[in-house]
Design an enzyme around this catalytic site. Structure first.
Site, PDB file in Angstrom:
ATOM      1  N   SER A 144      -2.382  -3.292  -2.946  1.00 14.73           N
ATOM      2  CA  SER A 144      -2.406  -4.572  -2.242  1.00 14.73           C
ATOM      3  C   SER A 144      -1.697  -4.418  -0.915  1.00 14.73           C
ATOM      4  O   SER A 144      -0.812  -3.562  -0.763  1.00 14.73           O
ATOM      5  CB  SER A 144      -1.701  -5.649  -3.077  1.00 14.73           C
ATOM      6  N   TYR A 157       6.021  -9.302  -7.299  1.00 14.67           N
ATOM      7  CA  TYR A 157       4.669  -8.725  -7.321  1.00 14.67           C
ATOM      8  C   TYR A 157       4.548  -7.612  -6.280  1.00 14.67           C
ATOM      9  O   TYR A 157       4.053  -6.513  -6.569  1.00 14.67           O
ATOM     10  CB  TYR A 157       3.641  -9.818  -7.037  1.00 14.67           C
TER      11      TYR A 157
END
Length: 254
Positions: A144, A157
């Site tokens: 990501s 995260y």
């Protein structure tokens, strides 16, 4: 093994019911991928994915796989490679968590990290060793842009993805010369069922766009792809912002 034109013949998906996983598997099935294994926990979404992929002519089977059951990964995944060569392994599982809740509940935070990093490490190592033994294949790891620099809005995260990203880069280097290729995928905010209701970030993308990027990256034998491609340059600038400036920018994004 890939055919003479380089088309993927067989695919193993870890996290087989995710939107990105299904979109990628569908695009490959529309090409020449005829053998697909979806590894995931049983669910209606997984059943729907099987039906969809079979409608495109693929031979699809499912395997019960739990990212958090680390001790089962070798037992579940290794035998799949004994049934026949696998051209591509797509590691597509992961959870966003709820930052505010996870900051207050360390065990919830640990579950995010264990899923996104520890579970990804154990399952990737099993698959990488199997690919190395067969002498070819690609491992595609969904990272990501959040791995580039942690924001206060998603640092739990983001840190889990940063760990996975670094691991995947090192794993790819360790497999150099073995015939095994590791490709890291860094998408921006992806509009999926998992992100429904969350505020969109700049340069958001879709599962379909990520799938297109993965398929094209496999054709090019790329080591890293960004989706959308321009986000690479935006994150390069973000990475070098002084922390006080970065905090202000991140604050505006939420």
């Amino acid at each position: 093994m890939k055919d003479s034109l380089g088309s993927v013949q067989s695919l193993l998906v870890l996290g087989g019911s995710s939107d990105i996983a299904v979109a990628t598997a569908r695009k490959l099935a529309q090409d020449k991928t005829k053998r697909i294994i979806l590894a995931a926990r049983p669910s209606e979404r997984l059943d729907a994915a099987v039906t969809l992929l079979r409608s495109h002519g693929a031979d699809v089977r499912t395997v019960d796989f739990d990212a958090l059951d680390f001790s089962s990964h070798e037992k579940v995944l290794a035998p799949l490679f004994e049934e026949g060569d696998i051209d591509v392994v797509l590691l597509a599982f992961g959870v966003l968590g709820e930052q505010a809740r996870d900051e207050r509940d360390p065990l919830s935070a640990a579950q995010v990290v264990q899923t996104n990093y520890v579970g990804a490490v154990t399952s990737s190592l099993v698959c990488a060793e199997a690919l190395r033994k067969q002498g070819h294949g690609s491992l595609v790891v969904l990272s990501s842009v959040a791995a580039e620099r942690a924001r206060k809005a998603n640092f739990i995260y983001g840190s889990s993805k940063a760990g996975l990203d670094a691991f995947a880069q090192g794993l790819g280097d360790s497999l150099e010369g073995t015939g095994v290729h590791v490709m890291i995928v860094r998408p921006s905010f992806v509009e999926t069922k998992m992100t429904t209701g969350r505020p969109k970030a700049p340069m958001s993308t879709t599962a379909e766009a990520v799938a297109d990027g993965i398929v094209e990256g496999l054709r090019r034998n790329a080591e890293m792809i960004w989706v959308p491609a321009p986000v690479r340059f935006a994150m390069s600038a973000v990475r070098h912002l002084p922390r006080p400036v970065f905090r202000k920018v991140a604050e505006k994004q939420g």
